[in-house]
Write a protein that holds these residues in place. Structure first.
Motif, PDB file in Angstrom:
ATOM      1  N   GLU A  29       0.822  -1.220   0.000  1.00  0.00           N
ATOM      2  CA  GLU A  29       0.000   0.000   0.000  1.00  0.00           C
ATOM      3  C   GLU A  29       0.851   1.263   0.000  1.00  0.00           C
ATOM      4  O   GLU A  29       0.597   2.197  -0.777  1.00  0.00           O
ATOM      5  CB  GLU A  29      -0.941   0.004   1.203  1.00  0.00           C
ATOM      6  N   ILE A  33       1.019   4.062  -3.138  1.00  0.00           N
ATOM      7  CA  ILE A  33       0.705   5.481  -2.939  1.00  0.00           C
ATOM      8  C   ILE A  33       1.895   6.342  -3.350  1.00  0.00           C
ATOM      9  O   ILE A  33       1.737   7.344  -4.054  1.00  0.00           O
ATOM     10  CB  ILE A  33       0.293   5.751  -1.485  1.00  0.00           C
ATOM     11  N   VAL A  53       0.955   9.782   2.217  1.00  0.00           N
ATOM     12  CA  VAL A  53       0.416   8.477   2.618  1.00  0.00           C
ATOM     13  C   VAL A  53      -0.550   8.669   3.782  1.00  0.00           C
ATOM     14  O   VAL A  53      -1.653   8.111   3.794  1.00  0.00           O
ATOM     15  CB  VAL A  53       1.560   7.503   3.003  1.00  0.00           C
ATOM     16  N   GLU A  56      -3.874  10.232   2.673  1.00  0.00           N
ATOM     17  CA  GLU A  56      -4.759   9.282   1.994  1.00  0.00           C
ATOM     18  C   GLU A  56      -5.425   8.324   2.963  1.00  0.00           C
ATOM     19  O   GLU A  56      -6.528   7.854   2.715  1.00  0.00           O
ATOM     20  CB  GLU A  56      -3.996   8.506   0.923  1.00  0.00           C
TER      21      GLU A  56
END
Length: 118
Positions: A29, A33, A53, A56
């Protein structure tokens, strides 16, 4: 024994705690990103990427301990991504690495196509 007592006796002198656990982010993840943001902006520092990060994931960017923890997770993810040529380290500025988009394009999903020979 004294060192252990010192940890609990003087909380203002304790070192920074790292609070992001192993499974806080899904596998890949952070890398996904970061690569996406580096595709939009040419160059970003590790801290800038960590803040994106966090934004988000709706995490508090002003929380210093949490941000430092995400920065260390980001460094680890970016170093692995560098080996796969997804990102590249451009330079170091004031102790912070500056990252750029890499040259490689990878596909995460692989189609299993049956053979037509037979």
């Amino acid at each position: 024994m004294n060192a252990t007592i010192e940890l609990f006796a003087a909380p203002e002198r304790q070192r920074a705690r790292f609070i992001v656990s192993h499974e806080f982010f899904k596998k890949g993840e952070i890398t996904d990103i970061c690569v996406r943001h580096l595709g939009v902006d040419a160059e970003l520092t590790t801290r800038e990427l960590a803040e994106r990060v966090m934004a988000e994931r709706d995490l508090n960017v002003s929380d210093t301990a949490l941000r430092n923890s995400v920065v260390f997770k980001g460094v680890q993810a970016l170093r692995h991504a560098k080996r796969r040529k997804l990102v590249r380290m451009l330079e170091k500025k004031k102790g912070m690495r500056v990252w750029g988009a890499g040259d490689a394009v990878t596909l995460r999903a692989v189609a299993n196509i049956p053979s037509t020979t037979g």
